[in-house]
Write an enzyme that holds these catalytic residues in place. Sequence first.
Site, short mmCIF file in Angstrom:
data_model
loop_
_atom_site.label_atom_id
_atom_site.label_comp_id
_atom_site.label_asym_id
_atom_site.label_seq_id
_atom_site.Cartn_x
_atom_site.Cartn_y
_atom_site.Cartn_z
N ASN A 93 0.81 -1.22 0.00
CA ASN A 93 0.00 0.00 0.00
C ASN A 93 0.85 1.27 0.00
O ASN A 93 0.37 2.33 -0.41
CB ASN A 93 -0.96 0.01 1.20
N ARG A 116 -16.85 2.10 -2.58
CA ARG A 116 -15.57 2.82 -2.59
C ARG A 116 -15.55 4.00 -3.55
O ARG A 116 -14.81 4.03 -4.53
CB ARG A 116 -14.42 1.87 -2.91
C1 UD1 Z 1 -6.60 2.00 1.68
C2 UD1 Z 1 -5.86 0.71 1.48
C3 UD1 Z 1 -6.73 -0.49 1.87
C4 UD1 Z 1 -7.26 -0.31 3.29
C5 UD1 Z 1 -7.93 1.05 3.45
C6 UD1 Z 1 -8.33 1.34 4.87
C7 UD1 Z 1 -4.42 1.17 -0.41
C8 UD1 Z 1 -4.08 0.88 -1.82
N1 UD1 Z 1 -5.50 0.57 0.08
O1 UD1 Z 1 -7.73 1.96 0.80
O2 UD1 Z 1 -5.92 -1.67 1.79
O3 UD1 Z 1 -8.20 -1.32 3.55
O4 UD1 Z 1 -7.03 2.10 3.04
O5 UD1 Z 1 -7.25 1.27 5.72
O6 UD1 Z 1 -3.70 1.89 0.28
N2 UD1 Z 1 -14.39 6.70 0.93
C9 UD1 Z 1 -15.38 7.54 0.42
N3 UD1 Z 1 -15.01 8.50 -0.47
C10 UD1 Z 1 -13.72 8.66 -0.89
C11 UD1 Z 1 -12.73 7.81 -0.36
C12 UD1 Z 1 -13.09 6.86 0.55
O7 UD1 Z 1 -16.54 7.42 0.77
O8 UD1 Z 1 -13.46 9.55 -1.72
C13 UD1 Z 1 -14.77 5.66 1.91
C14 UD1 Z 1 -14.46 4.23 1.43
O9 UD1 Z 1 -15.50 3.73 0.62
C15 UD1 Z 1 -14.30 3.50 2.74
C16 UD1 Z 1 -13.68 4.56 3.67
O10 UD1 Z 1 -13.94 5.81 3.05
O11 UD1 Z 1 -15.56 3.11 3.24
C17 UD1 Z 1 -12.20 4.42 3.89
O12 UD1 Z 1 -11.56 4.27 2.66
P1 UD1 Z 1 -10.06 4.74 2.39
O13 UD1 Z 1 -9.38 5.01 3.70
O14 UD1 Z 1 -10.06 5.82 1.39
O15 UD1 Z 1 -9.42 3.42 1.76
P2 UD1 Z 1 -8.53 3.31 0.49
O16 UD1 Z 1 -7.55 4.44 0.45
O17 UD1 Z 1 -9.37 3.05 -0.71
#
Ligand code: UD1
Length: 432
Positions: A23, A125
Amino acid sequence: MDRIAIVGGARLNGEIQISGAKNSAIKLMVASLLTDEPLRLTNMPRLADTRFLGHLLTRLGTLVDERQGETGSETVLHTPEIVSSFAPYDLVRQMRASFNVLGPLIARTGHAKVSLPGGCAIGGRPVDLHLQALEALGAKIELHEGYVYATAPGGLKGAEIEFPFVSVGATEHAMLAAVLAKGVTVLKTAACEPEIVDLAECLNKMGAKVEGAGTPTITITGVDKLHGTTHAVITDRIEAGTYAVAAAMAGGEVRLTNTRADLIEALLQKIEEAGAGVERTNDGVIIRRNGARLKAVDVETGVYPGFPTDLQAQFMALMTLADGESVIRETIFENRFMHAPELARLGADITVSGTEARVRGVEKLEGAQVMATDLRASVGLVIAGLVASGETVVGRVYHLDRGFERLEEKLGACGADVRRIKGDASIPEMDG
Ligand code: UD1
């Protein structure tokens, strides 16, 4: 498609060297777009995801050189100029983190066309927070036919951005764009994950001015230009946590090296509560268990330093054989219990209701054919297979290959009976 076959019953004894974090590596690779000088990343994991991102970056103008350095695998990424600011659907859909090229492309060229990633197995996501952050920095964003069209002819400008909730990806994306913006950017309710700190350290070595990474407020003072550097990718805490759970499940004594116990403290405390031995060392951790049945403990996932959602499936596998009932709550992703019915095929007793899973420990698991549904779920099934009687065959192993380097080799070296059954080479859709 390859499958992994595990014959359960062997204890694990030996040492496992933990790789660099997937990650983190993929965000650091993206950071190479921000400079026309080479960025050398050491402690690089060799994974489907890093290879895949390498292909996308190559199309954008990056020369990607994967090589064996003095201290292990390294990748040198050099983007003398951006030859294309276009990231097509086929590439972004296969790996969501590819979307993070958007910010650096706007920052360096003033425009970009990047596909929206779409949903994935563990939930919708969305990327709304990413886009809001880039808009706050002055990018004009339009969405047409599944693509983000972004422009910032006058360059990006520093801004105060308060995220409504913590997002690792949006925090990183905002950082990747703000380092070259004019003026000061303040990110509030920023993610505190160790991978954010790693990204900030690398960006600072490249000449950026990022302060406060690892806390909820990150301040970035924009600079005109970044330069090349050498940076060692932080240890993969999820890989370390996975093997810690595997050792607690199978029993024996496993020393995890090239890692940091402090990064998986939330997990280690749960493993201790469950009754396995944990010894924190200078370069990692030793996990021991001698026969006695583990106790059921409850777990709730959370943002760092809470219990990582990426270790939830593995811990659920561990609890399937524990004494008593364990309640596992998932607070980060909406649909992250798809491994529960697969674990049930091995004999686990799990009831899922909304964001909560109740795992009633059973006396034994029996090997069966199961299917990986996402990256972390797949390794949870392998962990269950380590103790199931007979043979467990995990299908759709391409999920596993995205995030775990040489898994069969690492577990096999500790005595596990794990082998890969080669299938055809077609690479289906990926997610995560
Ligand atoms: C990253 C990690 C993943 C890990 C996650 C949480 C990478 C490549 N992946 O994923 O392995 O499980 O962090 O620790 O680093 N969300 C929204 N809008 C947005 C962005 C996020 O609603 O614009 C929501 C997502 O759907 C989720 C939550 O926020 O429910 C957290 O997601 P996020 O922390 O952004 O995870 P990732 O960066 O996708």
